[in-house]
Design a protein around this motif. Structure first.
Motif, short mmCIF file in Angstrom:
data_model
loop_
_atom_site.label_atom_id
_atom_site.label_comp_id
_atom_site.label_asym_id
_atom_site.label_seq_id
_atom_site.Cartn_x
_atom_site.Cartn_y
_atom_site.Cartn_z
N LEU A 1 0.86 -1.18 0.00
CA LEU A 1 0.00 0.00 0.00
C LEU A 1 0.90 1.23 0.00
O LEU A 1 1.33 1.71 1.06
CB LEU A 1 -0.92 0.00 1.22
CG LEU A 1 -1.76 -1.28 1.44
CD1 LEU A 1 -2.65 -1.13 2.67
CD2 LEU A 1 -2.59 -1.58 0.20
N PRO A 2 1.20 1.79 -1.19
CA PRO A 2 2.17 2.89 -1.27
C PRO A 2 1.73 4.15 -0.53
O PRO A 2 2.57 4.82 0.09
CB PRO A 2 2.26 3.15 -2.79
CG PRO A 2 1.80 1.88 -3.42
CD PRO A 2 0.75 1.34 -2.51
N GLU A 3 0.45 4.49 -0.57
CA GLU A 3 0.01 5.72 0.07
C GLU A 3 0.16 5.65 1.59
O GLU A 3 0.55 6.64 2.23
CB GLU A 3 -1.45 6.01 -0.31
CG GLU A 3 -1.65 6.31 -1.80
CD GLU A 3 -3.09 6.64 -2.12
OE1 GLU A 3 -3.92 6.64 -1.17
OE2 GLU A 3 -3.38 6.90 -3.29
N GLU A 4 -0.15 4.50 2.16
CA GLU A 4 -0.02 4.35 3.61
C GLU A 4 1.38 3.94 4.03
O GLU A 4 1.67 3.86 5.24
CB GLU A 4 -1.02 3.30 4.12
CG GLU A 4 -2.48 3.69 3.97
CD GLU A 4 -3.03 3.35 2.60
OE1 GLU A 4 -2.22 2.96 1.72
OE2 GLU A 4 -4.25 3.48 2.39
N GLN A 5 2.26 3.63 3.05
CA GLN A 5 3.60 3.13 3.35
C GLN A 5 3.53 1.88 4.25
O GLN A 5 4.27 1.73 5.22
CB GLN A 5 4.46 4.21 4.02
CG GLN A 5 4.87 5.34 3.10
CD GLN A 5 5.88 4.87 2.04
OE1 GLN A 5 6.99 4.46 2.37
NE2 GLN A 5 5.48 4.94 0.79
N VAL A 6 2.61 0.98 3.86
CA VAL A 6 2.34 -0.23 4.63
C VAL A 6 2.35 -1.42 3.67
O VAL A 6 1.92 -1.31 2.52
CB VAL A 6 0.98 -0.13 5.36
CG1 VAL A 6 0.53 -1.48 5.87
CG2 VAL A 6 1.08 0.86 6.52
#
Length: 559
Positions: free
Chosen positions: A150-155
């Motif tokens: 999940l790139p936006e959450e850096q997760v």
């Protein structure tokens, strides 16, 4: 005496006319007969697939066939069968183990997507065991790894499913069905059960699952028996019936994990701080393991075995296959009371099978590079890894590879088509370079991944071992700073050596802060530097398909 011998042979063959004709034919007639058989084999080859040294007739979906049911279009599937939407928009039903079709679930499906063992699940007991090689007599494990970024959450999340020593004739103390989930901040959950009869898997496609606990326990005898025989379920049905467990289908991934962090040393209930995770994901494959170009007949390019075609047999140990180098996932993950919703997130899948994991290995993967995550535009994925594996005669060899998928083109730097070098520390540094020096695509690739050992200590995961079963055996992280470069090579006319082509590289320092990295085995405490050195005659055998393709290109350069 000759006539008496011929008579005895005819008696042994029950005096069948076909056998008599073969015995009495001339040499030229035998040649004609062999040629006719070869022609029939070529005509029937689309309906035949080779698995190891066994030929299995593919079940052709014809309404007149008593063995194959056509894909169901009913809106409400039964519990042991289900209708699933395929990537090409068609309905497909994996109707349990009795009529397991072996066609591809989607165009990018790779070799070895199906299972390599005979499940102990009750639904498989009545099926004739034509493939005796799948009935294991010694230590065996198979594991599946799915990564969601999940790139936006850096997760990132990793969903790891495994089955060990299933259905052995001699009962094993290491029999185990397990799920491990790696979550945000390199946290970890595990749930396991020693009852291997709860685990099912498809033979020709990537479908598998395990139900640890059903939603209702107050069923009557008929409903209880129905559940015991249930394998794949429609995703909606799975949501209603399963309290804890997991299910992977070609285009969906679901799970409810009621586990713990394993901090008290074990994988069973009560051996760690409790935690839960729930995931419900639909998957859209982009590339498998090979080129993604689609030809005039609507077929995608040939998908390859990650470890070469000999992975179909027990030559190497263990085996490794990347089943989806890049894909997109939509759905939700609930991790310890936090829900993550996402659409078109990078997704990756691979698997291992054999006696146990290698005694020592390293690995890196990334398909979330900045500026390379457009579903309908540019996309980029890299997988690199290597280790010490077993080969025949009790020997071992150290190998590695770096492979890149870029906009549908596959760049494969493996020891049987070029060279590969690595420089890996016990934790914190992964530097791998590869050169493809033969074939139609000459290139050089380099991937570097770094972790600050103090800020990113990684999480220790369990892996199957030969003598101790599922124990702590590797360390992972999703927070490696990763850089990838790819150059085209050409032969210098003066020196006759391969050099980089003038101009910009194909990929110029693509970067990501969400690289996945791993070291395993050992333990090993010093830096590991090496060069892939694949030994003969295995190298020549693995190169055989590449040599065949080279001859084919020379004969028909425009095809």
């Amino acid at each position: 005496r000759r006539e008496e011998a011929m008579a005895k042979i005819r008696v042994i063959l029950n005096k069948e006319s076909s056998h008599r004709r073969i015995m009495e034919t001339t040499g030229w007639q035998k040649v004609q007969l062999m040629f006719t058989c070869l022609c029939w084999f070529v005509l029937l080859s689309p309906m035949i697939q080779v698995e190891g040294f066994h030929l299995i007739v593919t079940q052709v979906p014809r309404s007149t066939s008593p063995f194959v049911r056509r894909p169901s279009c009913c809106a409400k599937p039964c519990s042991s069968t289900g209708t699933f939407m395929m990537a090409d928009g068609t309905n497909h039903r994996e109707a349990g183990p009795k009529d397991d079709t072996r066609r591809k679930a989607y165009l990018q499906q790779t070799p070895h997507s199906g299972r390599h063992f005979w499940p102990s699940h009750p639904a498989y007991k009545d099926r004739p065991r034509f493939l005796k090689r799948n009935v294991k007599k010694k230590r065996f494990m198979e594991g599946w790894y799915y990564r969601l970024t999940l790139p936006e959450e850096q997760v990132s999340f990793a969903f790891i499913f495994s089955i060990e020593d299933m259905g052995l004739r001699a009962k094993s103390n290491l029999t185990l069905a397990a799920v491990q989930v790696m979550g945000p901040n390199d946290e970890y959950l595990v749930q396991a059960d020693r009852d291997d009869t709860k685990f099912w898997a498809w033979e020709g496609q990537q479908g598998l699952g395990c139900t640890f606990e059903w939603s209702s326990d107050d069923d009557d005898d008929e409903e209880r028996l129905k559940k015991e025989l249930t394998t794949a379920m429609h995703p909606e049905e799975w949501r209603n019936m399963v309290k804890s467990g997991f299910q992977m289908l070609p285009n969906s991934l679901q799970g409810r994990v009621d586990g713990h962090d394993g901090s008290l040393g074990g994988v069973y209930d009560g051996q760690g701080v409790s935690g839960s995770c729930e995931f419900d994901i639909t998957i859209d494959p982009i590339v498998g393991w090979g080129d993604n170009a689609i030809g005039a007949k609507g077929k995608t390019a040939h998908q390859k075995s990650t470890a070469g075609w000999l992975a179909s047999s027990s030559v190497f140990e263990p085996h490794w296959q990347v089943t989806m180098a890049d894909g997109r996932a939509t759905g939700s993950v609930r991790w310890k009371n936090t829900t993550y919703n996402f659409a078109d997130a990078p997704f990756y899948a691979e698997k291992n099978w054999g006696g146990s994991f290698p005694s020592k290995w390293y690995w890196a993967q990334c398909n979330a590079f900045d500026g390379y995550m457009e579903k309908d535009g540019t996309h980029l994925s890299v997988t690199a890894g290597g280790g010490t594996r077993k080969i025949p005669l009790g020997k071992t060899e150290d190998l590695g590879m770096v492979s890149v998928h870029y906009n549908g083109t596959f760049y494969e730097a493996v020891p049987w088509t070029g060279t590969m070098e690595w420089d890996v520390s016990p934790w914190g540094r992964w530097v791998m370079t590869g050169r493809c020096t033969s074939g139609p695509r000459l290139f050089e690739v380099k991937i570097t991944a770094y972790c600050d050992a103090e800020k990113v200590p990684g999480v220790v995961l369990r892996a199957p071992t030969l003598k101790d079963g599922m124990v702590y055996f590797c360390k992972d992280s999703f927070l490696a700073e990763t850089t990838l470069s790819l150059w085209e090579l050409t032969k210098d006319k003066a020196t006759k050596e391969l050099v980089r082509v003038d101009g910009p590289p194909i990929i110029d320092c693509a970067k990501s802060s969400q690289g996945a990295v791993e070291v395993g085995g050992g333990p090993w405490w010093n830096d590991w530097k090496g060069v892939s050195d694949m030994k003969q005659p295995m190298k020549g055998l693995v190169r055989f398909p590449y040599a065949f393709q080279r001859i084919k290109r020379k004969i028909s350069p425009n095809k």
